[in-house]
Design an enzyme around this catalytic site. Structure first.
Site, PDB file in Angstrom:
ATOM      1  N   GLU A 108       1.060  -8.881   7.119  1.00  7.43           N
ATOM      2  CA  GLU A 108       1.729  -8.393   8.321  1.00  7.43           C
ATOM      3  C   GLU A 108       1.429  -9.241   9.547  1.00  7.43           C
ATOM      4  OE1 GLU A 108       0.753  -4.259   8.544  1.00  7.43           O
ATOM      5  OE2 GLU A 108       1.974  -3.782   6.786  1.00  7.43           O
TER       6      GLU A 108
ATOM      7  N   SER B   4       0.864  -1.175   0.000  1.00  9.76           N
ATOM      8  CA  SER B   4       0.000   0.000   0.000  1.00  9.76           C
ATOM      9  C   SER B   4       0.898   1.223   0.000  1.00  9.76           C
ATOM     10  CB  SER B   4      -0.895  -0.005   1.250  1.00  9.76           C
ATOM     11  OG  SER B   4      -1.629   1.187   1.339  1.00  9.76           O
TER      12      SER B   4
ATOM     13  N   HIS C 182       6.959  -0.228   9.940  1.00  4.98           N
ATOM     14  CA  HIS C 182       7.539  -1.214   9.037  1.00  4.98           C
ATOM     15  C   HIS C 182       6.845  -1.127   7.682  1.00  4.98           C
ATOM     16  CE1 HIS C 182       4.155  -4.344   9.897  1.00  4.98           C
ATOM     17  NE2 HIS C 182       3.702  -3.107   9.911  1.00  4.98           N
TER      18      HIS C 182
ATOM     19  N   ASP D 256      -0.189   9.016   6.136  1.00  2.98           N
ATOM     20  CA  ASP D 256       0.825   8.115   5.577  1.00  2.98           C
ATOM     21  C   ASP D 256       0.991   8.393   4.086  1.00  2.98           C
ATOM     22  OD1 ASP D 256       2.520   6.059   4.819  1.00  2.98           O
ATOM     23  OD2 ASP D 256       1.031   4.481   5.058  1.00  2.98           O
TER      24      ASP D 256
ATOM     25  N   HIS E   6      -3.723  -5.718   2.298  1.00  4.43           N
ATOM     26  CA  HIS E   6      -2.896  -6.690   3.011  1.00  4.43           C
ATOM     27  C   HIS E   6      -3.587  -8.034   3.214  1.00  4.43           C
ATOM     28  CE1 HIS E   6      -0.189  -3.374   4.934  1.00  4.43           C
ATOM     29  NE2 HIS E   6      -0.057  -3.483   3.631  1.00  4.43           N
TER      30      HIS E   6
ATOM     31  N   ASP F 218      -5.704   1.710  10.600  1.00  2.00           N
ATOM     32  CA  ASP F 218      -5.159   2.238   9.350  1.00  2.00           C
ATOM     33  C   ASP F 218      -6.172   1.914   8.261  1.00  2.00           C
ATOM     34  OD1 ASP F 218      -3.846   2.949   7.057  1.00  2.00           O
ATOM     35  OD2 ASP F 218      -2.250   1.442   7.220  1.00  2.00           O
TER      36      ASP F 218
ATOM     37  N   LYS G  36       8.256   6.133   7.456  1.00  2.00           N
ATOM     38  CA  LYS G  36       8.785   4.905   6.860  1.00  2.00           C
ATOM     39  C   LYS G  36      10.087   5.250   6.138  1.00  2.00           C
ATOM     40  CE  LYS G  36       4.180   2.930   5.922  1.00  2.00           C
ATOM     41  NZ  LYS G  36       3.189   2.680   4.834  1.00  2.00           N
TER      42      LYS G  36
ATOM     43  N   GLU H 240      -5.738  -2.153   8.418  1.00  2.00           N
ATOM     44  CA  GLU H 240      -5.148  -2.643   9.668  1.00  2.00           C
ATOM     45  C   GLU H 240      -5.992  -2.249  10.872  1.00  2.00           C
ATOM     46  OE1 GLU H 240      -0.824  -2.207  10.429  1.00  2.00           O
ATOM     47  OE2 GLU H 240      -0.806  -1.118   8.529  1.00  2.00           O
TER      48      GLU H 240
ATOM     49  N   GLU I 276      -5.053   6.209  11.083  1.00  2.00           N
ATOM     50  CA  GLU I 276      -4.144   6.488   9.980  1.00  2.00           C
ATOM     51  C   GLU I 276      -4.886   6.460   8.646  1.00  2.00           C
ATOM     52  OE1 GLU I 276      -0.531   4.032   7.806  1.00  2.00           O
ATOM     53  OE2 GLU I 276      -0.854   3.747   9.965  1.00  2.00           O
TER      54      GLU I 276
ATOM     55  N   LYS J  97       4.655   0.547  14.773  1.00  2.00           N
ATOM     56  CA  LYS J  97       3.950  -0.637  14.289  1.00  2.00           C
ATOM     57  C   LYS J  97       4.923  -1.483  13.488  1.00  2.00           C
ATOM     58  CE  LYS J  97       1.602   1.248  10.156  1.00  2.00           C
ATOM     59  NZ  LYS J  97       0.301   1.236   9.446  1.00  2.00           N
TER      60      LYS J  97
END
Length: 423
Positions: free
Chosen positions: A205, A43, A368, A315, A155, A242, A340, A164, A288, A391
């Site tokens: 993840e 993503s 991550h 993000d 994900h 997220d 990131k 998430e 997020e 995270k």
């Protein structure tokens, strides 16, 4: 101590999704050797630094031999003879060597691998742990782990739109206990899912990826798991979300289509209204990418409505880039930026982005990527940056657990000097 760089090389390895990535090796004149491996995202924001791929048949066009070659030739020839402790000079030398805004010539994956490996080598030759080398002698704060417990969106292949759902042990006394809180709840959730006949397979993840009847059903499962694990929602364990709203906004604007869950089409206003209802109902402390990267006005409205209650994290809209973070600060778009390393491509630029957040009174959230390696650089970096939360994935998958185990080591090393707090 002689920290002159004498050798730089790289090779192609595999990340946690089985896709190629770059591992870089740096050797110093005193014999010090260090390596670093570069993560990869699924993503991604459209303005991220470019992850250079070969585009050829091997590895389904995802090979990184070109990036590896750039490390072995252009970057090595330029940096050999430089002093490894001069991180900023080294990073900006690579930026100038590339000469593009998104590092598209050499590849951000080539540049970041060298940047990280140089920092590791410099820490070793300085006889310091990496977190102290990067953060200074007073570095003592261990981040609160925001552990991915349920996956959706990009994900996972399921009926959940939001990417998430994370557990946040902000009520724990220390990192060791906080990790226990979330790991125990993770295993309780597995039992609950199994009992309901739902899948207990995991996403990229490590979070579970069941087909839920709605996004809200996913939240209810998590609240049930917190209670059954013996913890109090909102006191011991809170929730971070997220949305990764880019994934259900086709044009990255103010129109959203929550297809996976069947919730249907929504405007920015309707999605904000839904978020407000969730915030009244659930113990959410961080949200997020609640809106897409092109919906700047919507982001600002979301922050205006809820920024005093929760951390509103950008993000894809900021991509760890000072240019976009500065715009966000000016427009009051959020009150926190996700950080990131591979979104921007060097340690120095990442630290500069964090400094900008600090100066504006914003928080920053270390993260991550969905395609990870066993490298634990991120753990030390999160401690060094004193951000308070991180995270790194779920309580399974070795590349995620390795980062949590490294934080356990750091907390143990710091002893009673270790700090643990959400804010």
């Amino acid at each position: 101590m002689n920290s002159t760089i004498t050798s730089i090389s790289a090779l192609e390895i595999l990340d946690s999704r089985g896709n190629p990535t770059v591992r870089t090796y740096v050797t110093l004149d005193d014999g010090t050797k260090a390596s670093a491996s570069v993560p990869s995202g699924a993503s991604t924001g459209q303005h991220e630094a470019l992850e250079l791929r070969d585009g050829e048949k091997r590895y389904a066009h995802k090979g990184v031999e070109k990036a590896v070659s750039h490390v072995n030739v252009e970057i090595a020839e330029t940096l050999i003879g430089m002093n490894a402790v001069e991180q900023k000079n080294i990073d900006y030398t690579m930026i100038e060597l590339d000469g593009t805004e998104t590092k598209s010539k050499l590849g951000a994956n080539a540049i970041l691998g060298v940047s990280m490996a140089v920092a590791k080598a410099a820490a070793i030759t300085s006889n310091l742990p990496l977190y102290r080398y990067l953060g200074g002698s007073n570095t003592t704060r261990i981040p609160v782990p925001c552990m991915n417990i349920l996956n959706g969106g990009e994900h996972a292949d399921n009926s959940v739109d939001f990417q998430e759902f994370m557990l946040v042990p902000n009520g724990a006394p220390n990192f060791k206990e906080g990790l226990r809180y979330v790991a125990e709840t993770f295993h309780i959730l597995k039992k609950i899912l199994k009992g309901k006949g739902l899948a207990t397979s995991v996403g990229d993840e490590g979070g579970f990826a069941p087909n839920c009847s709605s996004n809200e059903a996913a939240m209810e499962l998590i609240i049930t798991a917190i209670n059954e694990a013996g913890y109090e929602p909102g006191k011991d364990l809170s929730i971070a979300i997220d949305s990764a709203a880019n994934s259900f906004s086709q044009n990255l604007d103010n129109k959203y289509d929550l297809l996976s869950s069947g919730a249907g089409k929504m405007t920015t206003e309707e999605l904000i209204d839904l978020s407000g209802k969730w915030l009244k109902k659930y113990p959410i402390v961080s949200w997020e990418d609640p809106l897409s990267e092109g919906d700047w006005d919507g982001f600002s409205e979301f922050t205006k409505n809820f920024g005093s209650q929760i951390e509103v994290v950008g993000d894809d809209i900021f991509v760890t880039n000072k240019k976009y973070i500065r715009k966000g600060i000016e427009n009051k778009t959020a009150n926190s930026a996700l950080i990131k390393l591979n979104q921007i491509g060097t340690i120095t630029e990442t630290i500069e982005a964090i400094k900008m957040c600090r100066e504006a009174g914003w928080r920053y959230f270390l993260s991550h990527r969905s395609g990870e390696t066993e490298d634990t650089f991120l753990s030390d970096f999160a401690v060094a940056m004193d951000g308070g939360h991180l995270k790194a994935g779920s309580a399974c998958r070795g590349e995620r657990v390795a980062k949590y185990n490294r934080l356990l080591e750091i907390e143990h090393e710091l002893g009673n000097r270790a700090e643990y707090r959400w804010k």
